[in-house]
Design a protein around this motif. Sequence first.
Motif, PDB file in Angstrom:
ATOM      1  N   LEU A  92       9.832 -14.631   8.346  1.00  0.00           N
ATOM      2  CA  LEU A  92      10.422 -14.000   7.038  1.00  0.00           C
ATOM      3  C   LEU A  92      11.590 -13.172   7.535  1.00  0.00           C
ATOM      4  O   LEU A  92      12.093 -12.791   8.670  1.00  0.00           O
ATOM      5  N   GLY A  93      12.551 -12.844   6.515  1.00  0.00           N
ATOM      6  CA  GLY A  93      13.868 -11.900   6.997  1.00  0.00           C
ATOM      7  C   GLY A  93      14.717 -12.316   5.717  1.00  0.00           C
ATOM      8  O   GLY A  93      14.661 -12.970   4.844  1.00  0.00           O
ATOM      9  N   GLY A  94      15.899 -11.482   5.682  1.00  0.00           N
ATOM     10  CA  GLY A  94      16.754 -11.716   4.782  1.00  0.00           C
ATOM     11  C   GLY A  94      17.718 -12.726   4.862  1.00  0.00           C
ATOM     12  O   GLY A  94      17.583 -13.615   5.825  1.00  0.00           O
ATOM     13  N   ALA A  95      18.731 -12.658   4.004  1.00  0.00           N
ATOM     14  CA  ALA A  95      20.010 -13.718   4.000  1.00  0.00           C
ATOM     15  C   ALA A  95      20.576 -13.557   5.418  1.00  0.00           C
ATOM     16  O   ALA A  95      20.820 -12.336   5.911  1.00  0.00           O
ATOM     17  N   GLY A 135       6.570 -12.543  -2.995  1.00  0.00           N
ATOM     18  CA  GLY A 135       5.538 -11.359  -2.220  1.00  0.00           C
ATOM     19  C   GLY A 135       4.321 -11.888  -2.148  1.00  0.00           C
ATOM     20  O   GLY A 135       3.539 -11.959  -1.108  1.00  0.00           O
ATOM     21  N   GLU A 183      12.743 -12.653   2.584  1.00  0.00           N
ATOM     22  CA  GLU A 183      12.105 -11.520   2.131  1.00  0.00           C
ATOM     23  C   GLU A 183      13.405 -11.047   1.008  1.00  0.00           C
ATOM     24  O   GLU A 183      14.471 -10.923   1.245  1.00  0.00           O
ATOM     25  N   VAL A 184      12.838 -10.775  -0.137  1.00  0.00           N
ATOM     26  CA  VAL A 184      13.615 -10.657  -1.431  1.00  0.00           C
ATOM     27  C   VAL A 184      13.340  -9.577  -2.050  1.00  0.00           C
ATOM     28  O   VAL A 184      13.692  -9.054  -3.125  1.00  0.00           O
ATOM     29  N   GLY A 185      12.268  -8.686  -1.671  1.00  0.00           N
ATOM     30  CA  GLY A 185      11.861  -7.704  -2.444  1.00  0.00           C
ATOM     31  C   GLY A 185      12.206  -6.033  -1.990  1.00  0.00           C
ATOM     32  O   GLY A 185      11.521  -5.212  -2.571  1.00  0.00           O
ATOM     33  N   LEU A 186      13.150  -6.036  -1.182  1.00  0.00           N
ATOM     34  CA  LEU A 186      13.579  -4.710  -0.605  1.00  0.00           C
ATOM     35  C   LEU A 186      14.931  -4.219  -1.168  1.00  0.00           C
ATOM     36  O   LEU A 186      15.406  -3.059  -0.822  1.00  0.00           O
ATOM     37  N   ARG A 195      10.587 -12.410  -7.267  1.00  0.00           N
ATOM     38  CA  ARG A 195      10.084 -11.716  -6.168  1.00  0.00           C
ATOM     39  C   ARG A 195       8.546 -11.429  -6.299  1.00  0.00           C
ATOM     40  O   ARG A 195       8.112 -11.194  -4.881  1.00  0.00           O
TER      41      ARG A 195
END
Lengths: 166, 166, 166
Positions: free
Chosen positions: A9-12, A141, A121-124, A137
């Motif tokens: 998992l991770g960001g763009a 999640g 990961e899109v929920g932060l 999201r």
Amino acid sequence: MAGVMTLVLGGARSGKSRHAEALIEAEAAPWAYIATAQAWDEEMRVRISEHRVRRCEGWQTIDAPLDLAAALATPHPALVDCLTLWLTNLMLGEHDIAAATVALESALADRMAPTVLVGNEVGLGIVPDNALARRFRDEAGRLHQRLAVRADNVLFMVAGLPMRVK
Amino acid sequence: MAGVMTLVLGGARSGKSRHAEALIEAEAAPWAYIATAQAWDEEMRVRISEHRVRRCEGWQTIDAPLDLAAALATPHPALVDCLTLWLTNLMLGEHDIAAATVALESALADRMAPTVLVGNEVGLGIVPDNALARRFRDEAGRLHQRLAVRADNVLFMVAGLPMRVK
Amino acid sequence: MAGVMTLVLGGARSGKSRHAEALIEAEAAPWAYIATAQAWDEEMRVRISEHRVRRCEGWQTIDAPLDLAAALATPHPALVDCLTLWLTNLMLGEHDIAAATVALESALADRMAPTVLVGNEVGLGIVPDNALARRFRDEAGRLHQRLAVRADNVLFMVAGLPMRVK
């Protein structure tokens, strides 16, 4: 013995795909690249083609915009890139996400070779104004939580580097 | 001896509440569930009611949309769910956030039983266009930093799994 | 021997600058504060001035909205605060980001004193609607990945506390 399952998992632009490819390339070839991207437009076609060029010999691409479970029947080490586009395809096509998740989990349980799954990961960030984005999201999640339970390894990527979560 | 304080941070649908509940349920019952949610609309009423159903026997709910400090006077192990809605209620009601934070810190210092506080991490996306959203993420970040200083444990949730920060 | 390089990443109000300042202040003074902020408006002027007041004696400020490489020629321990504003300045001024990144990497390789670089993690929310915002988070992610490769330490800040990534 079941194949080891890793969730990345991770960001763009956090280096998820590159790290996931390296994990699979540490196994004996051939390797299955299970692509969930659909080339809706030229920008996407270019992006998909760049990804293919980067991967070296030994990779076999399986297109699976919707039926991930069928694609995972491959006996080879497999990289699913990515869960986020798969979920997007399910939502835009108004498919049954709960049923598709159950089928995915069943296919993962049957795997004998290593599997690496990539997800964004899109929920932060701040709660999105857009109701579809909020639903997306939530679904993402929930999916990540369910897969994390059965994963042997869960990694959270920061600036191209993996942090071990599990 | 003061009660152990744990701060559980994470994104949307990262499993924060579930993990926080499990931490409290490891203590001797009864447990206080300090709810900051206000049922503004039907969607919220459903969400709150689902949360109640999930919690097993042994939980006592204390509604505290604004006065967290008073609610924390309970002598039982307590879960604050969540700081983000509390801060939202303070901002929307134009209350004094600095004073409320000092009162919260003082109430936490007086706790003799374990306390778990849940908060949403909202600062890891693109800068929001909306000025109120920008102010909110500044306030949330400041609050989390202040509580993290006095917390015994700080956890960052990813896909339902805790990463230890402190 | 080259100076130790530390990359401090995190969200808004996660305590990045404060932690980075403490890392540099553990070295022998004087210290260089390389400021990339440009005071476009009054809000920004106030913010910049607050940052200056917080820093104690021993700091020398070098303004470097664009030419980070030149600023890093200082022989002193240096804090770059922050990469995100530098990248914003490059993008808004339509400068060559690839060339500027190469110049930055070269200047970092020549450093003999410790260097701490601060950057905002912006890729962990929902995909932005805005094309410029999407491009920005792609560029920021790529920059962080390149710097993380050569950094001795990479930290991810949560609520004012550092998590070690590398």
